[in-house]
Design a protein around this motif. Sequence first.
Motif, PDB file in Angstrom:
ATOM      1  N   GLY A   1       0.889  -1.688  -0.034  1.00 53.08           N
ATOM      2  CA  GLY A   1      -0.013   0.163  -0.334  1.00 53.08           C
ATOM      3  C   GLY A   1       0.898   1.302   0.006  1.00 53.08           C
ATOM      4  N   ILE A   2       0.282   2.136  -0.808  1.00 55.11           N
ATOM      5  CA  ILE A   2       0.838   3.537  -0.502  1.00 55.11           C
ATOM      6  C   ILE A   2       0.116   4.618   0.313  1.00 55.11           C
ATOM      7  CG2 ILE A   2       2.180   2.986  -2.676  1.00 55.11           C
ATOM      8  CD1 ILE A   2      -0.001   5.368  -3.600  1.00 55.11           C
ATOM      9  N   PRO A   3       0.265   5.780   0.771  1.00 51.94           N
ATOM     10  CA  PRO A   3      -0.085   6.360   2.001  1.00 51.94           C
ATOM     11  C   PRO A   3      -1.105   8.053   0.607  1.00 51.94           C
ATOM     12  CG  PRO A   3       1.800   7.032   1.905  1.00 51.94           C
ATOM     13  CD  PRO A   3       2.160   5.492   1.145  1.00 51.94           C
ATOM     14  N   GLY A   4      -2.249   8.911   0.771  1.00 51.57           N
ATOM     15  CA  GLY A   4      -2.779   8.406   0.405  1.00 51.57           C
ATOM     16  C   GLY A   4      -1.815  10.690  -0.769  1.00 51.57           C
ATOM     17  N   SER A   5      -1.731  10.739  -1.184  1.00 51.57           N
ATOM     18  CA  SER A   5      -0.476  12.164  -2.051  1.00 51.57           C
ATOM     19  C   SER A   5       0.314  11.306  -2.068  1.00 51.57           C
ATOM     20  CB  SER A   5      -1.283  13.051  -1.021  1.00 51.57           C
ATOM     21  OG  SER A   5      -2.433  13.907  -1.986  1.00 51.57           O
ATOM     22  N   PHE A   6       0.724  10.247  -1.914  1.00 57.91           N
ATOM     23  CA  PHE A   6       2.877   9.478  -2.292  1.00 57.91           C
ATOM     24  C   PHE A   6       2.894  10.115  -3.692  1.00 57.91           C
ATOM     25  CE2 PHE A   6       5.234   6.378  -3.355  1.00 57.91           C
ATOM     26  CZ  PHE A   6       6.543   6.670  -2.870  1.00 57.91           C
ATOM     27  N   GLU A   7       3.883  10.634  -4.041  1.00 62.83           N
ATOM     28  CA  GLU A   7       4.886  11.444  -4.894  1.00 62.83           C
ATOM     29  C   GLU A   7       4.875  10.316  -5.433  1.00 62.83           C
ATOM     30  OE1 GLU A   7       6.186  15.008  -5.116  1.00 62.83           O
ATOM     31  OE2 GLU A   7       4.319  16.124  -4.728  1.00 62.83           O
ATOM     32  N   MET A   8       4.323  10.069  -6.731  1.00 70.79           N
ATOM     33  CA  MET A   8       4.913   8.884  -7.530  1.00 70.79           C
ATOM     34  C   MET A   8       6.154   9.274  -8.211  1.00 70.79           C
ATOM     35  SD  MET A   8       3.631   5.190  -7.776  1.00 70.79           S
ATOM     36  CE  MET A   8       2.009   4.495  -7.477  1.00 70.79           C
ATOM     37  N   THR A   9       7.438   8.138  -9.196  1.00 69.95           N
ATOM     38  CA  THR A   9       8.611   9.078  -9.674  1.00 69.95           C
ATOM     39  C   THR A   9       8.435   7.914 -10.800  1.00 69.95           C
ATOM     40  OG1 THR A   9      10.182   7.709  -8.334  1.00 69.95           O
ATOM     41  CG2 THR A   9       9.934   9.767  -7.714  1.00 69.95           C
ATOM     42  N   GLY A  10       9.742   8.711 -12.059  1.00 63.10           N
ATOM     43  CA  GLY A  10       9.630   7.998 -12.971  1.00 63.10           C
ATOM     44  C   GLY A  10       8.218   7.795 -13.436  1.00 63.10           C
ATOM     45  N   GLU A  11       8.997   6.839 -15.332  1.00 63.34           N
ATOM     46  CA  GLU A  11       7.694   6.504 -15.972  1.00 63.34           C
ATOM     47  C   GLU A  11       6.467   5.747 -15.180  1.00 63.34           C
ATOM     48  OE1 GLU A  11       7.000   7.779 -19.084  1.00 63.34           O
ATOM     49  OE2 GLU A  11       8.736   9.515 -18.813  1.00 63.34           O
ATOM     50  N   PRO A  12       4.987   5.639 -15.403  1.00 65.46           N
ATOM     51  CA  PRO A  12       3.980   4.741 -15.572  1.00 65.46           C
ATOM     52  C   PRO A  12       4.927   3.365 -15.834  1.00 65.46           C
ATOM     53  CG  PRO A  12       3.535   6.621 -16.349  1.00 65.46           C
ATOM     54  CD  PRO A  12       4.819   7.215 -16.293  1.00 65.46           C
ATOM     55  N   PRO A  13       4.602   1.945 -15.383  1.00 69.31           N
ATOM     56  CA  PRO A  13       4.307   1.018 -16.166  1.00 69.31           C
ATOM     57  C   PRO A  13       3.352   1.698 -17.255  1.00 69.31           C
ATOM     58  CG  PRO A  13       3.263   0.852 -13.792  1.00 69.31           C
ATOM     59  CD  PRO A  13       3.149   2.396 -14.214  1.00 69.31           C
ATOM     60  N   SER A  14       4.370   0.659 -18.472  1.00 68.82           N
ATOM     61  CA  SER A  14       3.093   1.372 -19.383  1.00 68.82           C
ATOM     62  C   SER A  14       1.577   0.048 -19.179  1.00 68.82           C
ATOM     63  CB  SER A  14       3.910  -0.099 -21.146  1.00 68.82           C
ATOM     64  OG  SER A  14       4.231  -1.708 -20.574  1.00 68.82           O
ATOM     65  N   GLU A  15       1.515  -0.637 -18.941  1.00 70.30           N
ATOM     66  CA  GLU A  15       0.265  -1.377 -18.874  1.00 70.30           C
ATOM     67  C   GLU A  15      -0.798   0.125 -18.027  1.00 70.30           C
ATOM     68  OE1 GLU A  15       2.928  -4.837 -17.564  1.00 70.30           O
ATOM     69  OE2 GLU A  15       2.575  -2.650 -17.252  1.00 70.30           O
ATOM     70  N   ILE A  16      -0.724   0.917 -18.293  1.00 69.32           N
ATOM     71  CA  ILE A  16      -1.971   1.610 -16.995  1.00 69.32           C
ATOM     72  C   ILE A  16      -1.874   2.488 -18.987  1.00 69.32           C
ATOM     73  CG2 ILE A  16      -1.800   4.231 -16.206  1.00 69.32           C
ATOM     74  CD1 ILE A  16      -1.299   1.852 -14.105  1.00 69.32           C
ATOM     75  N   LEU A  17      -1.126   3.337 -19.810  1.00 65.60           N
ATOM     76  CA  LEU A  17      -1.156   3.950 -20.643  1.00 65.60           C
ATOM     77  C   LEU A  17      -2.128   2.574 -21.501  1.00 65.60           C
ATOM     78  CD1 LEU A  17      -1.356   6.221 -22.466  1.00 65.60           C
ATOM     79  CD2 LEU A  17       0.515   5.187 -23.604  1.00 65.60           C
ATOM     80  N   GLU A  18      -2.017   1.502 -21.894  1.00 61.18           N
ATOM     81  CA  GLU A  18      -1.743   0.682 -22.710  1.00 61.18           C
ATOM     82  C   GLU A  18      -3.907   0.478 -22.172  1.00 61.18           C
ATOM     83  OE1 GLU A  18       0.211  -3.359 -23.893  1.00 61.18           O
ATOM     84  OE2 GLU A  18       1.246  -2.054 -22.502  1.00 61.18           O
TER      85      GLU A  18
END
Length: 270
Positions: A117-134
């Motif tokens: 799990g991640i806490p709310g408003s945790f700032e992700m870094t880097g490129e999102p996984p390619s599966e998200i756009l797909e």
Amino acid sequence: MTTGYADSGDGKLYYEIEGKGEVLVLIHAGFVDSGMWEEQWESFTRNYRVLRFDMRGFGKSDPVTGPVSHRHDLYHLLQGLGIKHAHLLGCSMGGETVIDFTLEHPEMVLSLTVVSGIPGSFEMTGEPPSEILEMLQALEKGDLDLVSDLQIRLWVDGTFRQPEQVSPSVRKHAAEMNRVAVKNGTWAIADASPLNPLSPPAAGRLDEIKVPVLIIVGSLDNPEILRAADLLENKIENAKKVIMPDCAHVPNMEKPEEFNRNVLNFLRNL
């Protein structure tokens, strides 16, 4: 086992409860349903009164018609069942939910276990996984089979494995649960824009959590999930982190015996 439906105020939640003793609430990830806890049920109900439920839009609960607040649904469920105090265990989106709930209702929480799990408003870094756009592209085309396949590849297989490297039974079970939420359009309707997010968000308030916390993360999960686990461990005073090897986002499904042992040892030593 007692089963039933609880009114959340904007739809019904399917739940199951069994066992005796202190209450342990299991909250599923945002791409499956409460069936993800099958391999925990017998072990946990021998020691606790265990409650699991399907969030709205998942499993046997009502489909969603708009944004929802999962922490508010959890509160209504516990109130309806007369539960005043509980240990909370949540995976992925369920982990974010239990963190928010603990910050909003600290008097109701005995302990907190956050899995992947991640806490709310945790700032992700880097490129999102390619599966998200797909997935977004597949949603636009109405290709729900591809959406489901991509979610299993993203969350069950993880960043570092191919499908053939993962247990076929785990993938099959996850896919069966996932198809319900995909068919209901749950992510697009409700979870992409949650209702009444916690304010201020959890990422900047983790030091307010005073109950004992167990953080579990799979070593093969997305590196950002592991980074979030580090943040939780560093910011919460009573936090302990366990990295489970050779599994990704749902370690309880991939290595149930090891997972159950980690959770029960944590709870017994409170």
